[in-house]
Scaffold this motif. Structure first.
Motif, short mmCIF file in Angstrom:
data_model
loop_
_atom_site.label_atom_id
_atom_site.label_comp_id
_atom_site.label_asym_id
_atom_site.label_seq_id
_atom_site.Cartn_x
_atom_site.Cartn_y
_atom_site.Cartn_z
N VAL A 2 0.85 -1.18 0.00
CA VAL A 2 0.00 0.00 0.00
C VAL A 2 0.89 1.23 0.00
N GLN A 3 0.56 2.17 -0.83
CA GLN A 3 1.26 3.46 -0.81
C GLN A 3 0.29 4.53 -0.31
N LEU A 4 0.78 5.35 0.61
CA LEU A 4 -0.04 6.38 1.24
C LEU A 4 0.57 7.74 0.97
N VAL A 5 -0.28 8.69 0.60
CA VAL A 5 0.20 10.05 0.33
C VAL A 5 -0.68 11.03 1.08
N GLU A 6 -0.06 11.74 2.03
CA GLU A 6 -0.77 12.74 2.81
C GLU A 6 -0.72 14.10 2.11
N SER A 7 -1.73 14.91 2.37
CA SER A 7 -1.76 16.27 1.86
C SER A 7 -2.63 17.11 2.77
N GLY A 8 -2.57 18.43 2.59
CA GLY A 8 -3.44 19.32 3.33
C GLY A 8 -2.79 20.08 4.46
N GLY A 9 -1.52 19.80 4.73
CA GLY A 9 -0.85 20.53 5.78
C GLY A 9 -0.56 21.97 5.39
N GLY A 10 -0.08 22.74 6.35
CA GLY A 10 0.25 24.13 6.07
C GLY A 10 0.54 24.91 7.32
N LEU A 11 0.69 26.22 7.13
CA LEU A 11 0.96 27.14 8.23
C LEU A 11 -0.32 27.93 8.50
N VAL A 12 -0.81 27.82 9.74
CA VAL A 12 -2.03 28.52 10.12
C VAL A 12 -1.85 29.18 11.48
N GLN A 13 -2.76 30.07 11.80
CA GLN A 13 -2.74 30.70 13.12
C GLN A 13 -3.55 29.85 14.10
N ALA A 14 -3.26 30.03 15.36
CA ALA A 14 -4.02 29.35 16.41
C ALA A 14 -5.51 29.65 16.26
N GLY A 15 -6.32 28.61 16.43
CA GLY A 15 -7.76 28.74 16.29
C GLY A 15 -8.28 28.37 14.91
N ALA A 16 -7.39 28.25 13.95
CA ALA A 16 -7.80 27.91 12.59
C ALA A 16 -8.07 26.42 12.44
N SER A 17 -8.51 26.06 11.24
CA SER A 17 -8.81 24.66 10.92
C SER A 17 -8.02 24.22 9.70
N LEU A 18 -7.75 22.93 9.64
CA LEU A 18 -7.15 22.30 8.47
C LEU A 18 -7.79 20.93 8.31
N ARG A 19 -7.84 20.45 7.08
CA ARG A 19 -8.26 19.08 6.82
C ARG A 19 -7.14 18.36 6.09
N LEU A 20 -6.63 17.33 6.72
CA LEU A 20 -5.61 16.50 6.11
C LEU A 20 -6.29 15.35 5.36
N TYR A 111 2.18 0.12 7.03
CA TYR A 111 2.51 1.03 5.94
C TYR A 111 2.28 2.47 6.39
N TRP A 112 3.23 3.34 6.03
CA TRP A 112 3.21 4.74 6.44
C TRP A 112 3.36 5.66 5.23
N GLY A 113 2.73 6.82 5.32
CA GLY A 113 2.96 7.84 4.32
C GLY A 113 4.22 8.63 4.64
N GLN A 114 4.50 9.62 3.80
CA GLN A 114 5.73 10.40 3.96
C GLN A 114 5.54 11.57 4.93
N GLY A 115 4.28 11.88 5.25
CA GLY A 115 3.99 12.93 6.21
C GLY A 115 3.69 14.27 5.56
N THR A 116 2.94 15.09 6.29
CA THR A 116 2.64 16.45 5.86
C THR A 116 2.81 17.37 7.07
N GLN A 117 3.47 18.50 6.84
CA GLN A 117 3.80 19.41 7.93
C GLN A 117 2.61 20.29 8.29
N VAL A 118 2.32 20.37 9.57
CA VAL A 118 1.32 21.29 10.11
C VAL A 118 2.04 22.21 11.09
N THR A 119 1.95 23.50 10.85
CA THR A 119 2.57 24.48 11.74
C THR A 119 1.50 25.47 12.19
N VAL A 120 1.37 25.62 13.50
CA VAL A 120 0.37 26.50 14.07
C VAL A 120 1.08 27.62 14.83
#
Length: 122
Positions: A2-20, A111-120
């Motif tokens: 199985v190959q896994l690919v994450e997406s949806g990370g990013g830089l947000v301010q505290a209180g915000a939302s993200l969907r990975l 099986y693991w994906g490569q990861g996506t960075q989330v910065t708050v």
């Protein structure tokens, strides 16, 4: 395999939302339980959330309970992590992973994906 690919990370301010999102290759996605983990710099990789193959059960780490929601769409071979009210301590690389043994322990996942960075930021 199985190959896994994450997406949806990013830089947000505290209180915000993200969907990975985590997209899986192959036709066996629905046979796996799925989990999300995260790893902050200098820390161990830790459990965030998990969902059973048929979405009959979901479990969360105490630190994210009430703020994060895990879900899956087996028709799209994708698992999601909706993250609301993000805090600076949620900053990490987020990974999705598969397991046949529903668990919060990373050793159970194969099986693991490569990861996506989330910065708050505060």
């Amino acid at each position: 395999q199985v190959q896994l690919v994450e997406s949806g990370g990013g830089l947000v301010q505290a209180g915000a939302s993200l969907r990975l999102s985590c997209a899986a290759s192959g036709r066996t996605f629905s046979s796996y339980h799925m989990g999300w983990f995260r790893q902050a710099p200098g820390k161990e990789r830790e459990f965030v959330a998990a969902i059973t193959r048929s979405d009959t059960n979901r479990v969360y780490a105490d630190s994210v309970k009430g703020r994060f929601t895990i879900s899956r769409d087996n028709a799209k071979n994708t698992v999601y992590l909706q993250m609301n009210n993000l805090k600076p301590e949620d900053t990490a690389v987020y990974y999705c992973a598969t397991t046949y043994d529903f668990s919060i322990n990373k050793q159970s996942y194969s099986y693991w994906g490569q990861g996506t960075q989330v910065t708050v930021s505060s």
